[in-house]
Design a protein around this motif. Structure first.
Motif, PDB file in Angstrom:
ATOM      1  N   ARG A  70       0.665  -1.306   0.381  1.00  0.00           N
ATOM      2  CA  ARG A  70       0.237   0.332  -0.190  1.00  0.00           C
ATOM      3  C   ARG A  70       0.331   0.694  -0.006  1.00  0.00           C
ATOM      4  O   ARG A  70       0.464   2.538  -0.354  1.00  0.00           O
ATOM      5  N   TYR A  71       2.083   1.068   0.230  1.00  0.00           N
ATOM      6  CA  TYR A  71       3.170   2.315   0.600  1.00  0.00           C
ATOM      7  C   TYR A  71       4.236   2.222  -0.756  1.00  0.00           C
ATOM      8  O   TYR A  71       5.054   3.211  -0.325  1.00  0.00           O
ATOM      9  N   ILE A  72       3.753   1.305  -1.565  1.00  0.00           N
ATOM     10  CA  ILE A  72       4.121   2.287  -2.589  1.00  0.00           C
ATOM     11  C   ILE A  72       3.766   2.725  -3.181  1.00  0.00           C
ATOM     12  O   ILE A  72       2.810   2.677  -3.937  1.00  0.00           O
ATOM     13  N   LEU A 127      -3.584   4.142  -7.816  1.00  0.00           N
ATOM     14  CA  LEU A 127      -4.505   4.458  -6.701  1.00  0.00           C
ATOM     15  C   LEU A 127      -3.000   5.286  -6.261  1.00  0.00           C
ATOM     16  O   LEU A 127      -1.994   5.029  -6.059  1.00  0.00           O
ATOM     17  N   SER A 128      -3.685   6.043  -5.272  1.00  0.00           N
ATOM     18  CA  SER A 128      -2.970   6.902  -4.254  1.00  0.00           C
ATOM     19  C   SER A 128      -2.364   6.338  -3.285  1.00  0.00           C
ATOM     20  O   SER A 128      -2.507   5.014  -2.976  1.00  0.00           O
ATOM     21  N   LEU A 129      -1.322   7.330  -2.671  1.00  0.00           N
ATOM     22  CA  LEU A 129       0.175   6.088  -1.720  1.00  0.00           C
ATOM     23  C   LEU A 129      -0.860   6.334  -0.383  1.00  0.00           C
ATOM     24  O   LEU A 129      -1.675   6.716  -0.455  1.00  0.00           O
ATOM     25  N   GLY A 130      -0.254   4.732   0.089  1.00  0.00           N
ATOM     26  CA  GLY A 130      -1.223   4.601   1.288  1.00  0.00           C
ATOM     27  C   GLY A 130      -2.992   4.078   1.524  1.00  0.00           C
ATOM     28  O   GLY A 130      -3.534   2.994   1.906  1.00  0.00           O
ATOM     29  N   PHE A 131      -2.722   3.946   0.359  1.00  0.00           N
ATOM     30  CA  PHE A 131      -4.932   2.841  -0.108  1.00  0.00           C
ATOM     31  C   PHE A 131      -4.211   1.007  -0.227  1.00  0.00           C
ATOM     32  O   PHE A 131      -4.204   1.430  -1.062  1.00  0.00           O
ATOM     33  N   ARG A 132      -5.927   1.608   0.565  1.00  0.00           N
ATOM     34  CA  ARG A 132      -5.628  -0.280  -0.569  1.00  0.00           C
ATOM     35  C   ARG A 132      -6.251  -0.325  -1.781  1.00  0.00           C
ATOM     36  O   ARG A 132      -7.355   0.683  -1.702  1.00  0.00           O
ATOM     37  N   GLY A 133      -5.649  -1.190  -2.278  1.00  0.00           N
ATOM     38  CA  GLY A 133      -6.948  -1.678  -4.125  1.00  0.00           C
ATOM     39  C   GLY A 133      -7.733  -3.256  -3.555  1.00  0.00           C
ATOM     40  O   GLY A 133      -6.408  -3.315  -3.754  1.00  0.00           O
ATOM     41  N   VAL A 134      -8.942  -3.118  -3.857  1.00  0.00           N
ATOM     42  CA  VAL A 134      -9.139  -4.632  -4.132  1.00  0.00           C
ATOM     43  C   VAL A 134      -9.670  -4.685  -5.636  1.00  0.00           C
ATOM     44  O   VAL A 134      -9.370  -6.335  -5.621  1.00  0.00           O
ATOM     45  N   CYS A 151      -7.439  13.104  12.920  1.00  0.00           N
ATOM     46  CA  CYS A 151      -7.825  11.975  12.176  1.00  0.00           C
ATOM     47  C   CYS A 151      -6.840  10.745  11.937  1.00  0.00           C
ATOM     48  O   CYS A 151      -6.119  10.602  11.315  1.00  0.00           O
ATOM     49  N   ASP A 152      -7.298   9.637  12.472  1.00  0.00           N
ATOM     50  CA  ASP A 152      -6.937   8.205  11.853  1.00  0.00           C
ATOM     51  C   ASP A 152      -7.385   7.109  10.597  1.00  0.00           C
ATOM     52  O   ASP A 152      -8.973   7.348  11.317  1.00  0.00           O
ATOM     53  N   THR A 153      -6.579   7.338   9.306  1.00  0.00           N
ATOM     54  CA  THR A 153      -7.998   6.578   8.614  1.00  0.00           C
ATOM     55  C   THR A 153      -7.182   5.780   7.911  1.00  0.00           C
ATOM     56  O   THR A 153      -5.866   5.459   7.605  1.00  0.00           O
ATOM     57  N   ASP A 154      -8.430   4.897   7.107  1.00  0.00           N
ATOM     58  CA  ASP A 154      -7.981   3.642   6.655  1.00  0.00           C
ATOM     59  C   ASP A 154      -8.837   3.308   5.521  1.00  0.00           C
ATOM     60  O   ASP A 154     -10.207   3.543   5.520  1.00  0.00           O
ATOM     61  N   ILE A 155      -8.013   3.973   4.139  1.00  0.00           N
ATOM     62  CA  ILE A 155      -9.044   4.241   3.380  1.00  0.00           C
ATOM     63  C   ILE A 155      -8.384   2.811   1.859  1.00  0.00           C
ATOM     64  O   ILE A 155      -7.375   2.640   1.803  1.00  0.00           O
ATOM     65  N   THR A 156      -9.828   2.071   1.231  1.00  0.00           N
ATOM     66  CA  THR A 156      -9.787   0.986   0.578  1.00  0.00           C
ATOM     67  C   THR A 156     -10.294   1.500  -0.961  1.00  0.00           C
ATOM     68  O   THR A 156     -11.685   2.256  -0.442  1.00  0.00           O
ATOM     69  N   ARG A 157      -9.587   1.563  -1.974  1.00  0.00           N
ATOM     70  CA  ARG A 157     -10.814   1.517  -2.999  1.00  0.00           C
ATOM     71  C   ARG A 157     -11.467   0.800  -4.123  1.00  0.00           C
ATOM     72  O   ARG A 157     -10.973  -0.181  -3.642  1.00  0.00           O
ATOM     73  N   ASN A 158     -12.434   0.492  -4.028  1.00  0.00           N
ATOM     74  CA  ASN A 158     -13.109  -1.240  -4.190  1.00  0.00           C
ATOM     75  C   ASN A 158     -13.649  -0.810  -5.220  1.00  0.00           C
ATOM     76  O   ASN A 158     -12.861  -2.377  -5.794  1.00  0.00           O
ATOM     77  N   ASP A 159     -14.204  -0.260  -6.121  1.00  0.00           N
ATOM     78  CA  ASP A 159     -14.415  -0.438  -7.668  1.00  0.00           C
ATOM     79  C   ASP A 159     -14.132   1.200  -8.118  1.00  0.00           C
ATOM     80  O   ASP A 159     -14.865   2.493  -7.778  1.00  0.00           O
ATOM     81  N   LEU A 160     -14.090   1.408  -9.570  1.00  0.00           N
ATOM     82  CA  LEU A 160     -14.184   1.677 -10.615  1.00  0.00           C
ATOM     83  C   LEU A 160     -15.871   1.203 -11.733  1.00  0.00           C
ATOM     84  O   LEU A 160     -16.671   0.433 -11.767  1.00  0.00           O
TER      85      LEU A 160
END
Length: 220
Positions: free
Chosen positions: A16-18, A56-63, A202-211
């Motif tokens: 996620r961090y690359i 995908l933005s740095l730090g985001f999880r992508g499924v 805030c502390d956040t955890d961000i996941t991108r799901n669909d386009l």
């Protein structure tokens, strides 16, 4: 004859961090090492040709991330592509499907995200109520960096839909945001607007799901 294919993968854990540039390098190395019959660019430094419809933005999880490549062997098995690439990728990058492209990258208009939000100074119920207040307001202004400098923008029109859920120790925001080439709302802008409005951190955890395309059809 070349055959276009779309490779679907997940981006998680330490990957996620690359950066997108490093992701591109990692994927190109995996394509080269896997010996899949990928079409290579021509010239003095040939390399596997691959494009990513929406980085995908740095730090985001992508499924449901994807990249497009061209096969020199149009009969090469898709299952073999999945197997060979996963053997060459770190655990944070997992290929789970290969399909023929249906839509062009330029058709992408929206992206859905799940954002987990917690604040030391507020409980989850309060965060949920504040999120609803922000998201239903007439305008949501935030400072945004551009090539011309920092400017104030209203991102309200870029919010297609949202749902807020209290998860006891954090608030969960499911939101669909504009993701086109000219009208792109990054979830971090929404979080910045929230923090500025209610003077919290805030502390956040961000996941991108669909386009999706403009008609809210899944990008395929």
């Amino acid at each position: 004859m070349l055959k276009s294919v779309r490779i679907w993968f997940k981006k998680d854990f330490e990957c996620r961090y690359i950066s997108h540039l490093d992701l591109n390098r990692c994927m190109l190395r995996a394509l080269h090492k896997s010996k899949i019959p990928i079409w290579h660019t021509e010239g003095f430094n040939p390399h596997p040709f691959a494009t990513f419809p929406l980085p995908l933005s740095l730090g985001f999880r992508g499924v449901n991330e994807c990249m497009d490549v061209k096969l020199e062997d149009e009969n090469f098995p898709f299952k073999e592509i999945i197997s060979r690439l996963n053997d060459c990728l770190p655990r944070g990058l997992r290929v789970f499907d290969v399909t023929e492209p249906v839509m062009k990258a330029g058709k992408i208009a929206f992206a859905s995200f799940t954002i987990k939000i917690s604040c030391d100074s507020e409980n989850s119920h309060t965060i949920c109520e504040q999120l609803k207040e922000l998201l239903t307001s007439e305008s949501i202004e935030v400072e945004k960096k551009s090539k011309k400098g920092i400017k104030t923008v209203d991102i309200k029109q870029g919010i297609k839909s949202f749902a807020v859920t209290d998860k006891f120790d954090f608030a969960e925001l499911d939101v669909v945001l504009s993701a086109g080439s000219s009208d792109n709302v990054n979830p971090n802008l929404l979080i910045s607007a929230f923090e500025n409005r209610f003077l919290v951190s805030c502390d956040t955890d961000i996941t991108r799901n669909d386009l999706y395309n403009a008609d809210m059809e899944l990008f395929r």
